[in-house]
Design a protein around this motif. Structure first.
Motif, PDB file in Angstrom:
ATOM      1  N   ALA A 184      -3.574  -5.421   4.452  1.00 15.28           N
ATOM      2  CA  ALA A 184      -4.893  -4.943   4.843  1.00 15.28           C
ATOM      3  C   ALA A 184      -4.950  -3.426   4.928  1.00 15.28           C
ATOM      4  O   ALA A 184      -6.015  -2.821   4.750  1.00 15.28           O
ATOM      5  CB  ALA A 184      -5.294  -5.556   6.178  1.00 15.28           C
ATOM      6  N   ALA A 185      -3.802  -2.809   5.181  1.00 15.10           N
ATOM      7  CA  ALA A 185      -3.782  -1.362   5.395  1.00 15.10           C
ATOM      8  C   ALA A 185      -3.196  -0.578   4.229  1.00 15.10           C
ATOM      9  O   ALA A 185      -3.476   0.614   4.071  1.00 15.10           O
ATOM     10  CB  ALA A 185      -2.992  -1.045   6.666  1.00 15.10           C
ATOM     11  N   ALA A 186      -2.367  -1.211   3.401  1.00 14.43           N
ATOM     12  CA  ALA A 186      -1.622  -0.480   2.375  1.00 14.43           C
ATOM     13  C   ALA A 186      -2.406  -0.339   1.081  1.00 14.43           C
ATOM     14  O   ALA A 186      -3.031  -1.283   0.597  1.00 14.43           O
ATOM     15  CB  ALA A 186      -0.301  -1.192   2.100  1.00 14.43           C
ATOM     16  N   ASP A 187      -2.344   0.854   0.507  1.00 12.19           N
ATOM     17  CA  ASP A 187      -2.904   1.094  -0.823  1.00 12.19           C
ATOM     18  C   ASP A 187      -1.880   0.740  -1.898  1.00 12.19           C
ATOM     19  O   ASP A 187      -2.246   0.324  -3.003  1.00 12.19           O
ATOM     20  CB  ASP A 187      -3.282   2.568  -0.972  1.00 12.19           C
ATOM     21  N   ILE A 188      -0.611   0.931  -1.561  1.00 15.22           N
ATOM     22  CA  ILE A 188       0.494   0.642  -2.479  1.00 15.22           C
ATOM     23  C   ILE A 188       1.482  -0.255  -1.743  1.00 15.22           C
ATOM     24  O   ILE A 188       1.945   0.089  -0.643  1.00 15.22           O
ATOM     25  CB  ILE A 188       1.196   1.931  -2.946  1.00 15.22           C
ATOM     26  N   ILE A 189       1.814  -1.393  -2.325  1.00 12.86           N
ATOM     27  CA  ILE A 189       2.742  -2.331  -1.705  1.00 12.86           C
ATOM     28  C   ILE A 189       3.996  -2.400  -2.563  1.00 12.86           C
ATOM     29  O   ILE A 189       3.929  -2.724  -3.757  1.00 12.86           O
ATOM     30  CB  ILE A 189       2.134  -3.739  -1.563  1.00 12.86           C
ATOM     31  N   VAL A 190       5.131  -2.074  -1.961  1.00  9.12           N
ATOM     32  CA  VAL A 190       6.414  -2.102  -2.663  1.00  9.12           C
ATOM     33  C   VAL A 190       7.160  -3.370  -2.252  1.00  9.12           C
ATOM     34  O   VAL A 190       7.488  -3.544  -1.079  1.00  9.12           O
ATOM     35  CB  VAL A 190       7.263  -0.860  -2.334  1.00  9.12           C
ATOM     36  N   SER A 191       7.406  -4.248  -3.214  1.00  6.79           N
ATOM     37  CA  SER A 191       8.159  -5.474  -2.956  1.00  6.79           C
ATOM     38  C   SER A 191       9.635  -5.190  -3.185  1.00  6.79           C
ATOM     39  O   SER A 191      10.052  -4.874  -4.303  1.00  6.79           O
ATOM     40  CB  SER A 191       7.683  -6.600  -3.875  1.00  6.79           C
ATOM     41  N   VAL A 216       5.222  12.359   3.470  1.00 11.05           N
ATOM     42  CA  VAL A 216       4.396  11.145   3.429  1.00 11.05           C
ATOM     43  C   VAL A 216       4.437  10.481   4.808  1.00 11.05           C
ATOM     44  O   VAL A 216       5.513  10.186   5.329  1.00 11.05           O
ATOM     45  CB  VAL A 216       4.901  10.162   2.358  1.00 11.05           C
ATOM     46  N   ALA A 217       3.274  10.238   5.379  1.00  6.85           N
ATOM     47  CA  ALA A 217       3.183   9.632   6.714  1.00  6.85           C
ATOM     48  C   ALA A 217       2.481   8.281   6.621  1.00  6.85           C
ATOM     49  O   ALA A 217       1.884   7.936   5.605  1.00  6.85           O
ATOM     50  CB  ALA A 217       2.428  10.556   7.666  1.00  6.85           C
ATOM     51  N   GLY A 218       2.580   7.512   7.707  1.00  7.94           N
ATOM     52  CA  GLY A 218       1.837   6.265   7.804  1.00  7.94           C
ATOM     53  C   GLY A 218       2.411   5.105   7.027  1.00  7.94           C
ATOM     54  O   GLY A 218       1.709   4.112   6.786  1.00  7.94           O
ATOM     55  N   MET A 219       3.689   5.189   6.629  1.00  8.40           N
ATOM     56  CA  MET A 219       4.285   4.075   5.888  1.00  8.40           C
ATOM     57  C   MET A 219       4.470   2.858   6.790  1.00  8.40           C
ATOM     58  O   MET A 219       4.720   2.984   7.986  1.00  8.40           O
ATOM     59  CB  MET A 219       5.642   4.494   5.305  1.00  8.40           C
ATOM     60  N   LEU A 220       4.330   1.675   6.183  1.00  7.69           N
ATOM     61  CA  LEU A 220       4.416   0.414   6.911  1.00  7.69           C
ATOM     62  C   LEU A 220       5.557  -0.442   6.355  1.00  7.69           C
ATOM     63  O   LEU A 220       5.896  -0.333   5.174  1.00  7.69           O
ATOM     64  CB  LEU A 220       3.103  -0.353   6.797  1.00  7.69           C
ATOM     65  N   VAL A 221       6.098  -1.297   7.201  1.00  5.41           N
ATOM     66  CA  VAL A 221       7.184  -2.193   6.788  1.00  5.41           C
ATOM     67  C   VAL A 221       6.927  -3.579   7.361  1.00  5.41           C
ATOM     68  O   VAL A 221       6.598  -3.723   8.546  1.00  5.41           O
ATOM     69  CB  VAL A 221       8.557  -1.677   7.273  1.00  5.41           C
ATOM     70  N   PRO A 259      -1.759   8.075  -0.330  1.00  5.90           N
ATOM     71  CA  PRO A 259      -2.006   6.635  -0.188  1.00  5.90           C
ATOM     72  C   PRO A 259      -1.035   6.007   0.806  1.00  5.90           C
ATOM     73  O   PRO A 259       0.123   6.426   0.911  1.00  5.90           O
ATOM     74  CB  PRO A 259      -1.784   6.098  -1.599  1.00  5.90           C
ATOM     75  N   VAL A 260      -1.491   5.012   1.520  1.00  3.83           N
ATOM     76  CA  VAL A 260      -0.630   4.314   2.469  1.00  3.83           C
ATOM     77  C   VAL A 260       0.324   3.411   1.695  1.00  3.83           C
ATOM     78  O   VAL A 260      -0.097   2.571   0.896  1.00  3.83           O
ATOM     79  CB  VAL A 260      -1.455   3.476   3.468  1.00  3.83           C
ATOM     80  N   ILE A 261       1.626   3.588   1.953  1.00  3.45           N
ATOM     81  CA  ILE A 261       2.663   2.807   1.281  1.00  3.45           C
ATOM     82  C   ILE A 261       3.187   1.754   2.244  1.00  3.45           C
ATOM     83  O   ILE A 261       3.542   2.058   3.385  1.00  3.45           O
ATOM     84  CB  ILE A 261       3.830   3.711   0.818  1.00  3.45           C
ATOM     85  N   GLY A 262       3.236   0.515   1.784  1.00  3.37           N
ATOM     86  CA  GLY A 262       3.796  -0.559   2.588  1.00  3.37           C
ATOM     87  C   GLY A 262       4.996  -1.179   1.885  1.00  3.37           C
ATOM     88  O   GLY A 262       4.934  -1.481   0.695  1.00  3.37           O
ATOM     89  N   PHE A 263       6.091  -1.336   2.609  1.00  2.00           N
ATOM     90  CA  PHE A 263       7.296  -1.956   2.066  1.00  2.00           C
ATOM     91  C   PHE A 263       7.409  -3.389   2.568  1.00  2.00           C
ATOM     92  O   PHE A 263       7.393  -3.624   3.780  1.00  2.00           O
ATOM     93  CB  PHE A 263       8.551  -1.185   2.487  1.00  2.00           C
ATOM     94  N   LEU A 281      -2.107  -1.313  -5.547  1.00  2.39           N
ATOM     95  CA  LEU A 281      -1.045  -1.187  -6.540  1.00  2.39           C
ATOM     96  C   LEU A 281       0.196  -1.875  -5.985  1.00  2.39           C
ATOM     97  O   LEU A 281       0.683  -1.514  -4.917  1.00  2.39           O
ATOM     98  CB  LEU A 281      -0.742   0.287  -6.825  1.00  2.39           C
ATOM     99  N   VAL A 282       0.697  -2.870  -6.696  1.00  3.07           N
ATOM    100  CA  VAL A 282       1.904  -3.593  -6.283  1.00  3.07           C
ATOM    101  C   VAL A 282       3.053  -3.117  -7.150  1.00  3.07           C
ATOM    102  O   VAL A 282       3.002  -3.214  -8.387  1.00  3.07           O
ATOM    103  CB  VAL A 282       1.717  -5.117  -6.413  1.00  3.07           C
ATOM    104  N   VAL A 283       4.089  -2.604  -6.505  1.00  5.10           N
ATOM    105  CA  VAL A 283       5.275  -2.095  -7.196  1.00  5.10           C
ATOM    106  C   VAL A 283       6.430  -3.039  -6.891  1.00  5.10           C
ATOM    107  O   VAL A 283       6.871  -3.142  -5.748  1.00  5.10           O
ATOM    108  CB  VAL A 283       5.614  -0.658  -6.748  1.00  5.10           C
ATOM    109  N   ASP A 284       6.911  -3.721  -7.908  1.00  4.26           N
ATOM    110  CA  ASP A 284       7.928  -4.763  -7.758  1.00  4.26           C
ATOM    111  C   ASP A 284       9.277  -4.208  -8.209  1.00  4.26           C
ATOM    112  O   ASP A 284       9.540  -4.098  -9.412  1.00  4.26           O
ATOM    113  CB  ASP A 284       7.523  -5.964  -8.608  1.00  4.26           C
ATOM    114  N   ILE A 285      10.146  -3.838  -7.246  1.00  2.00           N
ATOM    115  CA  ILE A 285      11.447  -3.263  -7.602  1.00  2.00           C
ATOM    116  C   ILE A 285      12.567  -4.301  -7.563  1.00  2.00           C
ATOM    117  O   ILE A 285      13.751  -3.960  -7.628  1.00  2.00           O
ATOM    118  CB  ILE A 285      11.810  -2.062  -6.695  1.00  2.00           C
ATOM    119  N   ASN A 286      12.192  -5.564  -7.477  1.00  2.00           N
ATOM    120  CA  ASN A 286      13.200  -6.622  -7.420  1.00  2.00           C
ATOM    121  C   ASN A 286      13.789  -6.897  -8.807  1.00  2.00           C
ATOM    122  O   ASN A 286      13.130  -6.727  -9.818  1.00  2.00           O
ATOM    123  CB  ASN A 286      12.564  -7.905  -6.886  1.00  2.00           C
ATOM    124  N   ALA A 287      15.035  -7.373  -8.820  1.00  2.00           N
ATOM    125  CA  ALA A 287      15.708  -7.691 -10.081  1.00  2.00           C
ATOM    126  C   ALA A 287      15.367  -9.108 -10.522  1.00  2.00           C
ATOM    127  O   ALA A 287      16.241  -9.948 -10.743  1.00  2.00           O
ATOM    128  CB  ALA A 287      17.213  -7.526  -9.919  1.00  2.00           C
TER     129      ALA A 287
END
Length: 297
Positions: A67-74, A27-32, A4-8, A97-103
């Motif tokens: 638009a491109a990410a399957d998984i978005i890491v906040s 893992v390739a194609g990661m976005l920021v 899956p495309v991961i976006g940070f 899938l939104v992954v929220d790693i913020n405190a």
């Protein structure tokens, strides 16, 4: 098999650590995307190079990333986490899938989770239970939310250490928040004590006095002792801390944490449970905590 495309969203220490690790796992194609005080469009050449070195590519808008990410890491600073979470929810594609790693606070994470769900997405309240600088990508992640099964299936094979706290967003954040009370509180207490020790010319002696008893037992045993004896001795200890406050002020220090300690001890004493527990003789830490909760209700 493609990943899956991961976006940070945000690219600080934690995001950089995970991106570098994922890249090393193939893992390739990661976005920021970044829109912080330091890095924001138009990005500097140095920042572009840094992102590329971590195996990712910069985009110029949150909408382009979503638009491109399957998984978005906040992974932004806590002051902007709630607003960024809402913006991610509004931009994310259904099924993301939104992954929220913020405190962030439990309530803030629940609100973001609800916004993500309203868009047809899944959410993970992910909490770093240690320092990335110490653990690297193996930092324990305590997580909850609707997207846990998918999160584990995707990232556990990449080596992430994940503990599942259940399907409700905010559950894991509550544990992280309360853990921070202790870990950050200990840091502040240690700094106040050792700053005073330095001013008094007894730094090494104080360090031995602090660390010796702690090294001799487990932290869980120490916590159990704190809870069981607080109910009996909080008032006396508060009076002792009044003397410590005076001593620290004589050294020219503002005893912020010591004043707070005395106040916390007096709050325990004010519950009026000492006589009851003194009469019991034997009791558990859970019994004390249950009694405190009942008295404060």
């Amino acid at each position: 098999m493609s990943h899956p495309v991961i976006g940070f969203v945000g690219f600080g220490e934690a995001a950089q650590c995970f991106a570098r690790h994922f890249s090393g796992q193939g893992v390739a194609g990661m976005l920021v995307f970044c829109e912080g005080a330091t890095n924001r469009p138009p990005y500097s050449p140095a920042f572009r190079a840094s992102v590329a070195a971590h195996g990712a590519r910069l985009v110029d808008s949150l909408e382009a990333l979503a638009a491109a990410a399957d998984i978005i890491v906040s992974a932004v600073v806590v002051a902007t986490a709630a607003g960024v979470g809402q913006a991610i929810a509004a931009a994310a594609r259904p099924g993301a899938l939104v992954v929220d790693i913020n405190a962030a606070t439990p309530s803030a994470k629940r609100l973001v989770a609800e916004a993500v769900a309203a868009r047809g997405g899944q959410y993970v309240d992910a909490n770093l239970m240690g320092a990335v600088g110490l653990y690297g990508p193996a930092v324990p992640l305590y997580c909850s939310g609707s997207g846990m099964a998918r999160f584990i299936a995707t990232f556990a094979p990449l080596g992430l250490v994940i503990e599942d706290a259940g399907p409700e967003a905010g559950t894991a954040a509550a544990v992280k928040m309360l853990r921070s009370v202790v870990t950050k509180g200990i840091e502040a207490l240690v700094m106040e004590a050792l700053t005073a020790a330095s001013a008094a010319g007894v730094r090494q002696e104080a360090l031995r006095g602090i660390c010796g008893p702690m090294d001799a037992t487990s932290f869980s045993t120490f916590v159990d002792m704190c809870v069981r004896t607080d109910v009996l001795h909080a008032e006396r200890r508060a009076v002792e801390m009044d003397g410590v406050i005076e001593g620290l002020r004589e050294l020219g220090l503002d005893p912020v944490m010591t004043v707070a300690t005395a106040a916390r001890l007096r709050a325990s004493a004010a519950l009026g449970l000492r006589a009851e527990f003194a009469a019991r003789g034997a009791y558990t830490a859970d019994a004390v905590l249950d009694a405190y909760a009942a008295r404060m209700a």
